[in-house]
Motif scaffolding. Structure first.
Motif, mmCIF file in Angstrom:
data_model
loop_
_atom_site.group_PDB
_atom_site.id
_atom_site.type_symbol
_atom_site.label_atom_id
_atom_site.label_comp_id
_atom_site.label_asym_id
_atom_site.label_seq_id
_atom_site.Cartn_x
_atom_site.Cartn_y
_atom_site.Cartn_z
ATOM 1 N N MET A 120 4.461 -6.787 12.144
ATOM 2 C CA MET A 120 5.485 -6.120 12.575
ATOM 3 C C MET A 120 5.296 -5.681 13.931
ATOM 4 N N GLY A 121 3.981 -5.844 14.507
ATOM 5 C CA GLY A 121 3.623 -4.739 15.645
ATOM 6 C C GLY A 121 3.539 -3.413 15.785
ATOM 7 N N PHE A 122 3.337 -2.380 14.330
ATOM 8 C CA PHE A 122 3.091 -1.403 14.339
ATOM 9 C C PHE A 122 2.029 -0.540 14.847
ATOM 10 N N ASP A 123 2.408 -0.077 15.296
ATOM 11 C CA ASP A 123 1.602 1.093 15.877
ATOM 12 C C ASP A 123 0.629 1.449 14.391
ATOM 13 N N MET A 124 -0.670 1.386 14.835
ATOM 14 C CA MET A 124 -1.881 1.335 14.153
ATOM 15 C C MET A 124 -2.270 2.904 12.629
ATOM 16 N N ALA A 125 -1.708 3.493 14.190
ATOM 17 C CA ALA A 125 -1.927 4.614 12.868
ATOM 18 C C ALA A 125 -0.212 4.668 12.273
ATOM 19 N N ALA A 126 0.591 3.777 12.173
ATOM 20 C CA ALA A 126 1.531 4.242 10.973
ATOM 21 C C ALA A 126 1.059 3.790 9.953
ATOM 22 N N VAL A 127 0.263 2.340 10.098
ATOM 23 C CA VAL A 127 -0.700 1.201 8.904
ATOM 24 C C VAL A 127 -1.227 2.921 7.536
ATOM 25 N N LEU A 128 -1.322 3.337 8.428
ATOM 26 C CA LEU A 128 -1.811 4.674 7.701
ATOM 27 C C LEU A 128 -1.533 5.363 6.246
ATOM 28 N N GLY A 129 -0.049 5.911 7.209
ATOM 29 C CA GLY A 129 0.799 6.088 6.721
ATOM 30 C C GLY A 129 1.512 5.649 5.938
ATOM 31 N N ILE A 130 1.749 4.234 5.859
ATOM 32 C CA ILE A 130 2.685 3.540 5.508
ATOM 33 C C ILE A 130 1.748 3.031 3.850
ATOM 34 N N TYR A 131 0.832 2.596 4.459
ATOM 35 C CA TYR A 131 -0.514 2.586 2.983
ATOM 36 C C TYR A 131 -0.467 3.654 2.709
ATOM 37 N N SER A 132 -0.181 4.874 2.694
ATOM 38 C CA SER A 132 -0.680 6.119 1.939
ATOM 39 C C SER A 132 0.646 6.756 1.153
ATOM 40 N N GLY A 133 1.742 6.237 2.417
ATOM 41 C CA GLY A 133 3.349 6.223 1.134
ATOM 42 C C GLY A 133 3.065 4.934 0.790
ATOM 43 N N GLY A 134 2.965 4.269 1.016
ATOM 44 C CA GLY A 134 3.513 2.823 -0.139
ATOM 45 C C GLY A 134 2.746 3.067 -1.426
ATOM 46 N N THR A 135 1.726 3.900 -1.583
ATOM 47 C CA THR A 135 1.013 3.836 -2.149
ATOM 48 C C THR A 135 1.319 5.841 -3.464
ATOM 49 N N THR A 136 2.205 5.809 -2.642
ATOM 50 C CA THR A 136 2.442 7.550 -3.101
ATOM 51 C C THR A 136 1.095 8.685 -3.681
ATOM 52 N N ASN A 137 0.149 8.092 -2.725
ATOM 53 C CA ASN A 137 -1.219 8.366 -2.817
ATOM 54 C C ASN A 137 -1.633 9.815 -1.677
ATOM 55 N N THR A 138 -1.252 10.816 -1.570
ATOM 56 C CA THR A 138 -1.630 12.188 -0.881
ATOM 57 C C THR A 138 -3.196 12.533 -0.002
ATOM 58 N N PRO A 139 -3.997 12.069 -1.324
ATOM 59 C CA PRO A 139 -4.785 12.691 -0.718
ATOM 60 C C PRO A 139 -5.665 11.301 0.326
ATOM 61 N N ALA A 140 -4.753 10.199 -0.257
ATOM 62 C CA ALA A 140 -5.467 8.948 0.870
ATOM 63 C C ALA A 140 -4.647 9.506 2.583
ATOM 64 N N LEU A 141 -3.770 10.086 2.511
ATOM 65 C CA LEU A 141 -2.880 10.712 3.547
ATOM 66 C C LEU A 141 -3.705 11.118 4.100
#
Length: 556
Positions: A120-141
């Motif tokens: 989808m052409g995201f900024d790779m920094a957004a991927v970290l947030g999508i990964y953390s938010g998509g797994t509802t994992n705050t420590p990962a964020l």
């Protein structure tokens, strides 16, 4: 009132603290609202922070950075202390299979996030947030954000982007997890209450309760021998509290001499008592505990550091104070006080003897309610220092362009898991009352959410209602549901996993309490919490590490 509106300029630190407190008040009020038994909980602070950050005056970023990291350390360290005693046990038996499935969910999600970002052409920094938010994992964020914060090739906008993407994807991730549970339930036509009953029947732990029995010495081979020399006593795992000889009842000692006709009060499980009865002679209907003697019993707490780690026999309470130790209760599990049992902080010990002797034994063991309910701050800060040292230690991993650091989420968590399992080192005890642990944990995560929300608030609404925000939501749903559906269907079809285990596994693999509450609600049982607790520690650790690996791979 001008002084108040100018506070962010005149006293930025005071303004930051005030804003954080205000956000926590609003967020916790928001989190307490529930729809069909499901609410945001402390995560409501994140959204309150976004609102205040969007409409309020800018907050001092240096203060927010400190509060965010400090809150994260408190949160993960208290989680580790609580989970430490059972973490390694969870890796055995059934826990191995469930943790392997949870690990597969983590790995699939960690692959899905960057792939969706690239497509989808995201900024790779957004991927970290999508990964953390998509797994509802705050420590990962926290781990991902902390990992890129020290990288020179990451801009200030990119450093704020993970929190923004997390806030956008988090709410739909909760919905996605619940939707996955419903889809699996529908596909396999699962009768949740029926499977809850089957789960209870199959997994009911057959732990025999201890009981007390009076045995008469009729075995002629035991006449004149010491109690410590009675064959099979240690193997049967029984304890002896009282002995009546020629009408006089006394406290049992290791050196007490047995005679034919003596009556013994023996404590153990029914099976162990049956085994020991065959050695002693026969059962007696008499209850010598009601004899008119001055012998009584008392339950005392082990709180004195001098006795921690010592066995019941090493204490020698029978020789020193004329007191017998019969039972030890630890974490709601009652055990027979066999000579080789080592005492831990907080054990409840049942002792038998004369009142004045029990007083002296209780003093030796500690029996301090104040100590039991007290938080030991020196070990707490020692653990945090060790956690930070481990978290900032560069670890070379073959194939990665730069060393991996566990960060301020991973380091304290691993140290806390180890210290929680060990329990003590010399006189330092890593014991924290449950209420205190929960208070520190909620305080830490509230600070983290508030700081993250205030940082992300300025750009949140412009992003979430944009084309980019919609794409983030779509990617987040993929990160949430694809791993859960793949593993959930595999576990049901191939492994024939009960829905109680399965729903706990899926909820725990996302470390998502709302999903666990939903699973328990549709089952009418708390059985899913077993699977949730089994996979939660390893999942949390893997989420933290995977977020850091993603950060290094994407920006290294």
């Amino acid at each position: 009132m001008n002084w108040l509106f100018e506070l962010h300029k005149t006293q930025p630190v005071a303004h930051a603290i005030g804003a954080l407190a205000f956000v926590c008040v609003l967020g916790m009020a928001l989190g307490s609202l529930k729809f069909r038994g499901i609410g945001l909980g402390t995560a409501g602070v994140l959204f309150a922070g976004i609102i205040v950050g969007h409409f309020g005056n800018p907050v001092d970023h240096a203060t927010l950075d400190f509060v965010k990291e400090f809150g994260l350390v408190l949160f993960v360290f208290t989680i580790g202390l609580q989970l430490g005693p059972g973490f390694f046990a969870a890796l055995r038996e059934k826990g191995v299979k469930m943790n392997a499935l949870a690990a597969a969910i983590v790995v699939i999600g960690a692959i899905t996030a960057p792939l969706s970002g690239k497509l989808m052409g995201f900024d790779m920094a957004a991927v970290l947030g999508i990964y953390s938010g998509g797994t509802t994992n705050t420590p990962a964020l926290g781990a991902g954000s902390q990992a890129i914060s020290s990288m020179e090739n990451v801009t200030a906008d990119q450093r704020a982007m993970p929190a923004l993407a997390y806030a956008v994807t988090y709410p739909m991730a909760i919905v996605g997890i619940i939707l996955t549970l419903l889809i699996v339930k529908k596909i396999f036509a699962i009768d949740a209450p029926k499977e809850a009953a089957e789960f209870a029947a199959r997994n009911r732990r057959q732990v025999d309760a201890l009981e007390r029995r009076t045995l008469a010495v009729t075995n002629p081979n035991l006449n004149g021998i010491r109690l410590a020399d009675v064959p099979g006593r240690i193997e049967a795992e029984v304890t002896i509290s009282r002995i009546r000889h020629q009408g006089e009842t006394v406290v049992a000692h290791e050196d007490t001499i047995l005679h034919r006709g003596d009556l013994l009060v023996v404590v153990g499980t029914p099976k162990s008592l049956d085994q020991f009865e065959r050695v002693i002679g026969q059962r007696s209907s008499e209850d010598i505990t009601v004899d008119e003697s001055n012998i009584t019993f008392r339950r005392v707490a082990v709180t004195d550091r001098g006795v921690l780690g010592k066995t019941v026999s090493q204490l020698g309470l029978d020789q020193r104070f004329d007191v017998a130790v019969t039972r030890v209760t630890r974490a709601d599990l009652e055990m027979s006080a066999v000579p080789g049992l080592r005492l831990q902080f907080g054990d409840q010990v049942q002792i038998v003897g004369h009142p004045e002797d029990l007083d002296r034994a209780a003093k030796l063991l500690g029996n301090s309610l104040k100590e039991l309910n007290e938080t030991h701050f020196i070990p707490l800060f020692i653990g945090i220092v060790l956690g930070i040292a481990l978290g900032t230690l560069p670890i070379a991993v073959p194939g990665l362009p730069q060393p991996v650091k566990l960060g301020l989420a991973g380091g304290p968590l691993i140290v806390a898991l180890i210290l929680g399992r060990v329990g003590r080192i010399r006189r330092q005890v890593w014991h924290m009352p449950v209420n205190t642990n929960l208070a520190f944990r909620e305080f830490g995560i509230a600070l983290f959410f508030a700081a993250v929300g205030l940082n992300a608030g300025a750009k949140f609404f412009a992003t979430v209602f944009s084309e980019t925000g919609v794409q983030w939501l779509a990617a987040g749903i993929m990160v949430t549901m694809l791993p859960l559906l793949l593993v959930g269907i595999f576990a049901r079809v191939v492994l024939k996993m009960n829905f109680m285990d399965l729903s706990g596994l899926l909820s725990g693999s996302m470390t998502d309490p709302p999903a666990l509450a939903f699973a328990s609600n549709i089952a009418g049982s708390d059985a899913p919490t077993v699977g949730y607790a089994t996979v939660y520690p390893l999942t949390t650790l893997m989420r933290i590490l995977s977020a850091q690996v993603l950060a290094i791979v994407l920006f290294g």
